[in-house]
Design an enzyme around this catalytic site. Structure first.
Site, short mmCIF file in Angstrom:
data_model
loop_
_atom_site.label_atom_id
_atom_site.label_comp_id
_atom_site.label_asym_id
_atom_site.label_seq_id
_atom_site.Cartn_x
_atom_site.Cartn_y
_atom_site.Cartn_z
N LYS A 13 0.83 -1.22 0.00
CA LYS A 13 0.00 0.00 0.00
C LYS A 13 0.86 1.26 0.00
O LYS A 13 0.62 2.19 -0.75
CB LYS A 13 -0.86 0.09 1.27
CG LYS A 13 -1.95 -0.90 1.41
CD LYS A 13 -2.86 -0.54 2.60
CE LYS A 13 -2.17 -0.46 3.95
NZ LYS A 13 -1.76 -1.73 4.52
N ARG A 88 -9.46 1.74 9.57
CA ARG A 88 -9.04 0.36 9.83
C ARG A 88 -10.16 -0.46 10.48
O ARG A 88 -10.06 -1.68 10.57
CB ARG A 88 -7.88 0.48 10.79
CG ARG A 88 -6.69 -0.42 10.79
CD ARG A 88 -5.70 -0.48 9.77
NE ARG A 88 -4.45 -1.01 10.23
CZ ARG A 88 -3.28 -0.50 9.87
NH1 ARG A 88 -3.21 0.55 9.10
NH2 ARG A 88 -2.18 -1.08 10.25
N ARG A 127 11.88 -6.63 5.07
CA ARG A 127 11.76 -5.18 4.86
C ARG A 127 12.67 -4.40 5.81
O ARG A 127 12.75 -4.70 6.99
CB ARG A 127 10.30 -4.77 5.09
CG ARG A 127 10.06 -3.28 5.07
CD ARG A 127 8.61 -2.97 4.94
NE ARG A 127 7.88 -3.07 6.19
CZ ARG A 127 6.60 -2.70 6.33
NH1 ARG A 127 5.92 -2.26 5.30
NH2 ARG A 127 6.00 -2.81 7.49
N ARG A 160 11.59 -2.31 11.38
CA ARG A 160 10.52 -1.81 12.25
C ARG A 160 10.26 -2.85 13.34
O ARG A 160 10.21 -4.05 13.05
CB ARG A 160 9.24 -1.61 11.42
CG ARG A 160 9.19 -0.26 10.74
CD ARG A 160 8.02 -0.11 9.82
NE ARG A 160 6.73 -0.61 10.31
CZ ARG A 160 5.58 -0.48 9.66
NH1 ARG A 160 5.56 0.15 8.48
NH2 ARG A 160 4.46 -0.96 10.14
N ARG A 171 -0.42 -9.15 13.60
CA ARG A 171 -1.05 -8.11 12.76
C ARG A 171 -1.97 -8.73 11.72
O ARG A 171 -3.04 -8.20 11.41
CB ARG A 171 0.05 -7.27 12.07
CG ARG A 171 0.72 -6.30 13.02
CD ARG A 171 2.09 -5.90 12.54
NE ARG A 171 2.08 -4.97 11.42
CZ ARG A 171 3.15 -4.74 10.65
NH1 ARG A 171 4.28 -5.37 10.86
NH2 ARG A 171 3.06 -3.88 9.67
P1 AMP Z 1 0.93 0.44 9.28
O1 AMP Z 1 2.14 1.28 9.05
O2 AMP Z 1 -0.27 0.91 8.52
O3 AMP Z 1 1.20 -1.05 9.12
O4 AMP Z 1 0.52 0.65 10.83
C1 AMP Z 1 1.40 0.28 11.87
C2 AMP Z 1 0.63 0.18 13.18
O5 AMP Z 1 0.06 1.47 13.52
C3 AMP Z 1 -0.57 -0.78 13.17
O6 AMP Z 1 -0.18 -2.12 13.42
C4 AMP Z 1 -1.42 -0.18 14.30
O7 AMP Z 1 -0.89 -0.51 15.57
C5 AMP Z 1 -1.22 1.32 14.12
N1 AMP Z 1 -2.23 1.91 13.20
C6 AMP Z 1 -2.01 2.50 11.98
N2 AMP Z 1 -3.15 2.96 11.45
C7 AMP Z 1 -4.14 2.66 12.35
C8 AMP Z 1 -5.55 2.86 12.36
N3 AMP Z 1 -6.19 3.48 11.36
N4 AMP Z 1 -6.23 2.41 13.45
C9 AMP Z 1 -5.62 1.81 14.48
N5 AMP Z 1 -4.30 1.57 14.52
C10 AMP Z 1 -3.55 1.99 13.47
#
Ligand code: AMP
Length: 212
Positions: A13, A88, A127, A160, A171
């Site tokens: 994404k 989300r 990654r 990360r 996740r």
């Molecule tokens: P991402 O970079 O999108 O994979 O997000 C990393 C982490 O940030 C996720 O595993 C969640 O803990 C948190 N996170 C990101 N976006 C959201 C969202 N819209 N709602 C809740 N948690 C989020």
């Protein structure tokens, strides 16, 4: 153009959003990036979000909605945006819809990128992110970390904390349980378009453009 990019972590994404943001000249808004920078800066929100992020859980809806309110209404929403990682949950989607409606706006498309779980696990464990410029690259196997630096700026790479195999599995589980209902939510509204996320970045981009 107001677009939501959907899919589990690791479907690409972020990569596609960056390309589309340049191509269509609309901002790329990633809740994960915002939360990581809040956490790095040690803000109140960053501190609250950190433990959820590091264990692979979702940050509570009320914190996310508050964080997005300013960024997605008024003049920001008018120009359009590409959302990556938001909404989300169905609750976030409903609140978001309300926010847009009050500005007389709506969503054009929800692009759902689909990639097999085994491919995702491999992509995420390999990654690496550049500490200096944030560029994302991949290592070619165990032990490669020591040798490699950022191909763009030469900066140091890091993994990360949530790209640990145990956290990745958590996740993926969280996605299935809590965010999968969102797919049905947008399908019912006729906004959802599935796109195969395997293959080269260019091939995936072409598939996305073909449904816009
Ligand atoms: P991402 O970079 O999108 O994979 O997000 C990393 C982490 O940030 C996720 O595993 C969640 O803990 C948190 N996170 C990101 N976006 C959201 C969202 N819209 N709602 C809740 N948690 C989020």
């Amino acid at each position: 153009m107001r677009i939501i990019l959907r899919g589990t972590s690791g479907v690409g994404k972020g990569t596609q959003a960056k390309k589309m943001s340049k191509k269509f000249d609309i901002p790329h808004i990633s809740t994960g990036d915002i939360l990581r920078s809040e956490s790095k800066a040690g803000t109140g929100l960053g501190k609250k979000a950190r433990e959820f992020m590091e264990s692979g859980k979702l940050v509570p809806d009320h914190l996310i909605i508050e964080m997005m309110q300013d960024r997605l209404t008024g003049k920001h929403a008018g120009k359009g945006f590409l959302l990556d990682g938001f909404p989300r949950t169905v609750r976030q989607a409903e609140m978001f819809e309300g926010m847009l409606e009050s500005s007389g706006l709506d969503i054009d498309r929800v692009i759902n990128i689909i990639v097999d779980n085994d491919v995702i696990i491999k992509r995420l464990t390999d990654r690496r992110v550049c500490q200096e410029c944030g560029h994302i690259s991949k290592i070619d196997g165990p032990g490669e970390d020591r040798k490699k630096s950022c191909p763009k700026c030469g900066g140091q790479l890091y993994r990360r904390p949530d790209d640990d195999i145990g956290v990745i599995k958590k996740r993926l589980e969280v996605y299935k349980e809590q965010t999968r209902p969102l797919v049905d939510y947008y399908k019912k509204k006729g906004l959802l378009f599935d796109v195969d996320g395997e293959g080269s970045e260019e091939a995936v981009m072409e598939r996305i453009i073909s449904v816009l």
